[in-house]
Design an enzyme around this catalytic site. Structure first.
Site, short mmCIF file in Angstrom:
data_model
loop_
_atom_site.label_atom_id
_atom_site.label_comp_id
_atom_site.label_asym_id
_atom_site.label_seq_id
_atom_site.Cartn_x
_atom_site.Cartn_y
_atom_site.Cartn_z
N SER A 40 -11.49 -1.18 -81.68
CA SER A 40 -11.72 -1.13 -83.13
C SER A 40 -10.36 -0.93 -83.80
O SER A 40 -10.04 0.14 -84.29
CB SER A 40 -12.69 -0.01 -83.49
N HIS A 153 -17.61 0.73 -78.91
CA HIS A 153 -17.32 1.21 -77.56
C HIS A 153 -18.55 1.26 -76.65
O HIS A 153 -18.47 1.74 -75.52
CB HIS A 153 -16.70 2.61 -77.62
N GLN A 161 -18.89 5.61 -83.99
CA GLN A 161 -18.24 5.28 -82.72
C GLN A 161 -18.10 6.48 -81.77
O GLN A 161 -18.24 6.33 -80.57
CB GLN A 161 -16.87 4.70 -83.03
N ASP A 240 -15.76 10.48 -85.15
CA ASP A 240 -15.01 9.31 -85.59
C ASP A 240 -16.02 8.19 -85.85
O ASP A 240 -16.36 7.43 -84.94
CB ASP A 240 -13.98 8.85 -84.54
N ARG A 358 -6.28 5.09 -76.54
CA ARG A 358 -7.04 3.95 -77.06
C ARG A 358 -8.30 3.81 -76.20
O ARG A 358 -8.39 4.37 -75.10
CB ARG A 358 -6.25 2.64 -76.98
N SER A 359 -9.24 3.01 -76.68
CA SER A 359 -10.45 2.83 -75.87
C SER A 359 -10.14 2.07 -74.58
O SER A 359 -10.82 2.25 -73.57
CB SER A 359 -11.54 2.13 -76.68
N LYS A 380 -7.03 13.70 -78.73
CA LYS A 380 -8.34 13.15 -78.35
C LYS A 380 -8.08 12.10 -77.29
O LYS A 380 -7.28 11.18 -77.47
CB LYS A 380 -9.13 12.61 -79.54
P1 PGA Z 1 -9.87 2.03 -80.35
O1 PGA Z 1 -10.76 3.29 -80.71
O2 PGA Z 1 -8.85 2.45 -79.36
O3 PGA Z 1 -10.89 1.06 -79.83
O4 PGA Z 1 -9.25 1.58 -81.65
C1 PGA Z 1 -10.24 4.58 -80.87
C2 PGA Z 1 -10.38 5.04 -82.29
O5 PGA Z 1 -10.89 4.33 -83.17
O6 PGA Z 1 -9.95 6.15 -82.58
ZN ZN Z 2 -10.53 6.07 -84.74
#
Ligand code: PGA
Ligand code: ZN
Length: 417
Positions: A40, A153, A161, A240, A358-359, A380
């Site tokens: 995202s 996710h 999320q 989040d 990151r995810s 986080k």
């Molecule tokens: P992303 O998600 O790494 O998929 O961007 C993490 C977040 O949004 O904090």
């Molecule tokens: Zn985020």
């Protein structure tokens, strides 16, 4: 001095290709770093260069970024003083020549930037957190642990999320991990008892078939209490929503922006929520200002997509009253030096700082060291399962042990409840 820079294509926690870089110094020390990847992503992030060749990795190959490291970047940095991180990062930025690192790729520049600092720390005979942060780098970050995954996710109906637990009552980082793990397992039991699946999403949190944020928050709050902790006082909650993902045509699904802000405020009243990241969308400037006015005095409001770890975007946000904290993701900006500059700007303005994965992650644990080096106070990095997430928590356990009596756990979120 830098003797060689070499990149390769490896795979991340989602099985997608990513860049790994080895920097070797003249004294033989090697530094290695692997680059994470988001799902995202913010629209103003630095560009992650992908090959777009449908014949390999469904177009997601990173051979062009690898090639950029092994040719142009390696040539430009050969012989460079390894302790001159800022100078090396400047070379990367100027060599790329674009505002968003779209020519060489932020995945190329970040891999080199982080591998270099790892090599320099190794050459100095110091752990990374101390090399960068000095002897005073003794503050461990409070972890925000993502135990329910939704949004981009997971394949469940949850719009939000991330539902995170924050062990604010912990005295040490290791204790925070233990408390988090205990609640994680209590949540698994409660979901199972309710006939829910306990499969996990991209960040290792459960991805149950729940429809509303209230249902997920109720499960999490009850799991905290069932473990014997006081919701809020011992273990609090952070969200989040990643609201940019469900903001369309000026609305948040079935709510207009005003109703959405009121809805979030209602959740903060009803549940022990101490932090909300991306509660509103990156393009909803008025929504950000309204949310900050409404609950910024009693809730940490973290900007992720809205700031993209970008110092200029952060400065604008500070001036406009957008949030009161920033999420820091190294690959959103693409060099260590720029990352540290953004952290510095945030702190100077009194904004709280949350270091973040990151995810899509790897076994790389650099962000754990960066959290301690900067003394940012919070991190986080996912759930209490999956090695790509727990690797960071485990590294922080090691750092805390090494610091011994000098280590402290950031009390900020604890004081607020
Ligand atoms: P992303 O998600 O790494 O998929 O961007 C993490 C977040 O949004 O904090
Ligand atoms: Zn985020």
């Amino acid at each position: 001095a830098i003797s060689s820079v070499h990149a390769r294509e490896i795979i991340d926690s989602r099985g997608n290709p990513t860049v790994e870089v080895d920097v070797v110094l003249a004294d033989g020390t090697r530094g290695r770093a692997a680059v994470p990847s988001g799902a995202s992503t913010g629209t103003r992030e630095a560009v992650e260069l992908r090959d777009g060749d449908p014949g390999r990795y469904h177009g997601k190959g990173v051979r062009r970024a690898v090639e950029a490291v092994n040719t142009e970047i390696a040539a430009a940095l050969k012989g460079h003083d390894a302790t001159d991180q800022a100078g090396a990062d400047r070379v990367l930025i100027e060599l790329d020549g674009t505002a968003d690192k779209s020519r060489l790729g932020a995945n190329a520049t970040l891999g080199v930037s982080l591998a270099l600092v790892r090599a320099a720390a190794g050459s100095a005979g110091q752990p990374l957190y101390r090399y960068l942060g000095g002897a005073d780098a003794t503050l461990l970050p409070m972890p925000l642990m993502n135990i329910v995954n939704g949004g981009a996710h997971a394949d469940n109906p949850l719009d939000f999320q991330e539902f995170m637990i924050v062990p604010v009552g912990a005295g040490t980082f290791a204790e925070a991990v233990r408390m988090g793990s205990e609640v994680f397992h209590a949540l698994r039991g409660a979901l199972r008892a309710a006939g829910q699946n306990t499969n996990v999403g991209d960040e290792g949190g459960f991805a149950p078939d729940l429809r509303t944020a209230e249902e997920a928050l109720t499960f999490v709050t009850e799991a905290i209490a069932a473990t014997g902790y006081r919701p809020g006082a011992d273990v609090a909650i952070a969200l989040d929503p990643a609201a940019s993902e469900f903001y369309q045509g000026g609305r948040y699904l079935h709510r207009d922006p005003g109703e959405h802000v009121a809805y979030l405020a209602g959740l903060v009243d009803a549940f022990p929520i101490v932090s909300i990241e991306d509660g509103v969308a990156q393009d909803d400037h008025a929504g950000w200002v309204a949310l900050t006015r409404a609950i910024g005095g009693r809730c940490q409001l973290v900007g992720d997509d809205v700031f993209c770890t970008n110092e200029a975007l952060l400065r604008q946000g500070i001036a406009d009253g957008v949030g009161n904290a920033i999420l820091i993701k190294v690959n959103q900006i693409g060099t260590l030096t720029e990352t540290l500059a953004t952290v510095g700007t945030a702190r100077a303005a009194g904004y709280r700082v949350v270091m973040s994965h990151r995810s899509g992650e790897t076994e790389d644990t650099t962000i754990a060291d960066l959290a301690v080096a900067t003394g940012c106070g919070q991190i986080k990095t996912g759930s209490l399962s999956r090695s790509d997430r727990t690797a960071k928590y485990n590294q922080l356990i090691r750092i805390e042990e090494e610091l011994g009596e000098r280590a402290t756990l950031d009390p900020y979120l604890r004081v607020r409840v």
